[in-house]
Design an enzyme around this catalytic site. Sequence first.
Site, PDB file in Angstrom:
ATOM      1  CG  LEU A  73      -8.915   2.354   5.423  1.00  7.52           C
ATOM      2  CD1 LEU A  73      -9.026   2.249   3.908  1.00  7.52           C
ATOM      3  CD2 LEU A  73     -10.057   1.597   6.070  1.00  7.52           C
ATOM      4  CE1 TYR A 145      -3.301   9.914  10.807  1.00 10.18           C
ATOM      5  CE2 TYR A 145      -4.649  11.852  11.184  1.00 10.18           C
ATOM      6  CZ  TYR A 145      -4.531  10.540  10.770  1.00 10.18           C
ATOM      7  OH  TYR A 145      -5.634   9.865  10.315  1.00 10.18           O
ATOM      8  CE1 TYR A 159       3.371   7.356  -6.850  1.00  7.64           C
ATOM      9  CE2 TYR A 159       2.738   5.408  -8.088  1.00  7.64           C
ATOM     10  CZ  TYR A 159       3.649   6.086  -7.317  1.00  7.64           C
ATOM     11  OH  TYR A 159       4.854   5.504  -7.016  1.00  7.64           O
ATOM     12  CB  THR A 175     -15.425   7.381  12.282  1.00 10.72           C
ATOM     13  OG1 THR A 175     -15.317   8.221  11.138  1.00 10.72           O
ATOM     14  CG2 THR A 175     -16.388   6.259  11.969  1.00 10.72           C
TER      15      THR A 175
END
Length: 313
Positions: A73, A145, A159, A175
């Site tokens: 995060l 970003y 990956y 949020t």
Amino acid sequence: MLTSVVTGGAGFLGSHLCDLLLGHGHRVICVDNLETGSLENLAHISGDEFAFLNHNVVEPIHVDEPVDYVFHLAALASPVDYLRAPLASLKVGSYGTHNALGLAKWKRARFLISSTSEVYGDPQVHPQPETYWGNVNPIGPRGVYDEAKRYAEALTMTYHTQQGVDTCIARIFNTYGPRMRRNDGRASVQFINQALEGKPLTVYGDGSQTRSLCYVDDLIRGLYLLATSGEHLPVNIGNPDHEVTMLELAQTVIRITGSTSELVFEALPTDDPQVRRPDITRARQVLGWEPEIDLEEGLRRWLKALGREPAAV
Ligand code: UDP
């Protein structure tokens, strides 16, 4: 006992995720350099099941014990922060994600990346399903970003497909809730603080741009369900029922706080998305998830957490 590493675990979402994981009986190793996170968000946690590592994930992450989940995060997630520190934003999204994936590969852990609705940029499809590729300006101010997160998704999928790492991708929409940093700069926290301090609420542009707001508890529940599912493709996590204009949000905050603040209109930031609302069909189908807390209820809960009584309606 399952062990989870949470990068960015001292931040707004990260600290709530640490709480939820501890509640599910996990050992939690929180990795954070406190650039935008704060130890205050973790002050209520005690016990041997929790460890804090002060570390910048741009450098390799070393953990000397088995790990079952890596929740990545760590990010400079607020426009104010990524405009202040654009290179750091690019590095945490790229090198930071590389290091977090390296840890998951080494430990054979399930990996979750917190991606973002910003991968859709200023969307030309509304609402946004996961199949929409987005409309991002790579060299604009938000590109540091948006493109770092888009790269992070590409790296995560690679990956998974090439290295066999068990990965998943959460595309998180706006949020709000307790522990958002006061000076974070995002609309919800900015409006709440301005209203409580009797200062004018700063609406950017004419306030007609929309966002869809999800209460933090709903969001964190969605992240956990995704991490514990077998899903590898991106999943939108956000609240489609509460798409509001920024003008409506400011007015709602004034009403719920009982504030006498006025509104002032300021310049709209460059490349500010005009609309944003998640299509959560996949989250419903794959995770059985949907948000439960409506906007007014969420704002009231947040006010109470700030020690303030919401105004009677
Ligand atoms: N915004 C605003 N006043 C503020 C802060 C933000 O009107 O004091 C607007 C901003 O221009 C954007 C929306 O609110 O249109 C949401 O911005 P935020 O920073 O919360 O997050 P974003 O969704 O843009 O990443």
